[in-house]
Design a protein around this motif. Sequence first.
Motif, PDB file in Angstrom:
ATOM      1  N   THR A 125       0.820  -1.203   0.000  1.00 15.49           N
ATOM      2  CA  THR A 125       0.000   0.000   0.000  1.00 15.49           C
ATOM      3  C   THR A 125       0.858   1.258   0.000  1.00 15.49           C
ATOM      4  OG1 THR A 125      -0.173   0.232   2.408  1.00 15.49           O
ATOM      5  CG2 THR A 125      -1.707  -1.274   1.333  1.00 15.49           C
TER       6      THR A 125
ATOM      7  N   VAL B 165      -5.080  -8.947  -1.330  1.00 13.26           N
ATOM      8  CA  VAL B 165      -5.411  -7.624  -1.848  1.00 13.26           C
ATOM      9  C   VAL B 165      -5.237  -6.629  -0.705  1.00 13.26           C
ATOM     10  CG1 VAL B 165      -7.172  -6.138  -2.867  1.00 13.26           C
ATOM     11  CG2 VAL B 165      -7.049  -8.558  -3.511  1.00 13.26           C
TER      12      VAL B 165
ATOM     13  N   ALA C 142      -5.538  -2.901  -0.024  1.00 19.38           N
ATOM     14  CA  ALA C 142      -6.008  -1.625  -0.556  1.00 19.38           C
ATOM     15  C   ALA C 142      -5.489  -0.451   0.256  1.00 19.38           C
ATOM     16  CB  ALA C 142      -7.534  -1.601  -0.599  1.00 19.38           C
TER      17      ALA C 142
ATOM     18  N   ASP D 227      -7.378  -2.040   5.221  1.00 21.11           N
ATOM     19  CA  ASP D 227      -8.269  -2.714   4.273  1.00 21.11           C
ATOM     20  C   ASP D 227      -7.456  -3.744   3.494  1.00 21.11           C
ATOM     21  OD1 ASP D 227     -10.261  -3.505   2.553  1.00 21.11           O
ATOM     22  OD2 ASP D 227     -10.339  -1.625   1.429  1.00 21.11           O
TER      23      ASP D 227
ATOM     24  N   TRP E 146      -7.378  -7.987   2.282  1.00 16.75           N
ATOM     25  CA  TRP E 146      -8.109  -9.236   2.107  1.00 16.75           C
ATOM     26  C   TRP E 146      -7.139 -10.379   1.837  1.00 16.75           C
ATOM     27  CZ3 TRP E 146     -13.488 -10.240   1.952  1.00 16.75           C
ATOM     28  CH2 TRP E 146     -14.305  -9.117   2.095  1.00 16.75           C
TER      29      TRP E 146
ATOM     30  N   HIS F 112     -10.884 -10.588   6.273  1.00 13.74           N
ATOM     31  CA  HIS F 112     -10.646  -9.172   6.023  1.00 13.74           C
ATOM     32  C   HIS F 112      -9.990  -8.535   7.246  1.00 13.74           C
ATOM     33  CE1 HIS F 112     -11.868  -4.828   5.929  1.00 13.74           C
ATOM     34  NE2 HIS F 112     -11.377  -4.958   4.711  1.00 13.74           N
TER      35      HIS F 112
ATOM     36  N   ALA G 127      -9.509  -4.614  -5.259  1.00 11.42           N
ATOM     37  CA  ALA G 127     -10.290  -3.841  -4.297  1.00 11.42           C
ATOM     38  C   ALA G 127     -11.390  -3.076  -5.026  1.00 11.42           C
ATOM     39  CB  ALA G 127      -9.379  -2.874  -3.544  1.00 11.42           C
ATOM     40  N   ASP G 128     -12.523  -2.874  -4.334  1.00 11.75           N
ATOM     41  CA  ASP G 128     -13.620  -2.133  -4.959  1.00 11.75           C
ATOM     42  C   ASP G 128     -13.648  -0.674  -4.540  1.00 11.75           C
ATOM     43  OD1 ASP G 128     -14.612  -2.113  -2.381  1.00 11.75           O
ATOM     44  OD2 ASP G 128     -16.454  -3.219  -2.832  1.00 11.75           O
TER      45      ASP G 128
ATOM     46  N   VAL H 295     -14.173  -6.316  -2.215  1.00 13.49           N
ATOM     47  CA  VAL H 295     -13.374  -6.800  -3.340  1.00 13.49           C
ATOM     48  C   VAL H 295     -14.290  -7.337  -4.429  1.00 13.49           C
ATOM     49  CG1 VAL H 295     -11.208  -7.362  -2.163  1.00 13.49           C
ATOM     50  CG2 VAL H 295     -13.091  -8.999  -2.102  1.00 13.49           C
TER      51      VAL H 295
END
Length: 406
Positions: free
Chosen positions: A213, A267, A269, A273, A275, A300, A322-323, A328
């Motif tokens: 990140t 993931v 983010a 955050d 995953w 998570h 990531a959304d 996700v």
Amino acid sequence: MPGMWTRTVPLVLLLLLPGCGSAGSPSSSGESAAPRGTFDYLYPDHADSERTQVSVPTDGTGEWKLSHLADHGVFDTLSQVVAVAPDDLWAFGRTGTGKDGGPFALRGDSRRWTPDPLPEQARGAVLDAAASGPDNVWLIAGSTRNPTAFRWDGKRWAAQDALPYGTRIEVLDATHVWAHSAGAVQRIWFYDGGGWRPAALPDGVALQAFDATSPDDLWALGSFEEDGRTATGVFRSDGTRWTRVPLGEDILPADDQSAYVALDLLVAASRDDVWIMGNRVRRPAEESEAEPSSVPVAAHWDGRSWRRVDLPPRWRPYRAIADGDGGVRVLAGPNPADLDAVAPTTTILSLSASGAWSAAAPTIFKGRVSLNALTAVGGAVWAVGAAYLAQVTMSAATSVAYTWTP
């Protein structure tokens, strides 16, 4: 058109329709509805004298919109997609298999995709791609044993020295790039703007997945030996040293003699955050040739602790992004234990940190779609892969790109 195929294949009129909201939502006839608007392309599996124009839809009432469908070879497929702005996207693929195939690139502006040349040094397949901006797009091309990293500076592609080993790439900016491979390797490679150098992983840990990140917030999934068994753990680095991040009790199922947990998706983010995903795999019975059945698992991290997120058991996740809202989007294929599944097919799962989930997928009239990569930009999700004939035994493929605005 490149890549003629000598085997005779019955012509199938592939009429592709962007799908409805959830996976497996056919029309009353059992297939997607007929197209409303079309464009034409030439299907490549026949001699020139036998080729027939085929219509494919460009609109429809579903959420998924077909953005690109074109043949770049008989067995072509798009394998990577990168978005640096809503009107600036890259897609990368391979024109065929073996020595007959090679990498290719497409440039998209949200309305159309056009071929964009790659350097001659780019050979084999595009293994991964990532970007931090329009003048810092990276790809890894070649074979898994002989990859080369290339960088687009906004005007041209250039090879970034020989890459010792790496099939995946993470890009924060022009001076913070990591290349890595999953498996027995215990090293990642770091690019600081001047060249590649090795970067350490936790001692005794074989890398499964990596993400970052910021330069001082690195995450890794890795396997290691514990009490005579192979286990998977989560590790975090501040840029200088790695520490293990405990999952806590009952977050993931415990390994035992009947099954084990294999984590392979990560993931990150932001710092709060993260995953992790994988599968709890049943150990195969002795003298059994059947593939072990598995159940997907996920958790998570909210910056303080892990929370278990249950996944629907019928799918196996293999790619995730990531959304932007703590959740996700996950590419998932059919679980090998699902005897009714038709492969290759893809479902996109949308997961929230609270445990809510939904499924969606492009549907194909008289065919199938297998997606390989996702990206998100400006509120839209882009997915690339290949369209296949309806018959599972037929392997010819046509490159596709879809867009979806959730």
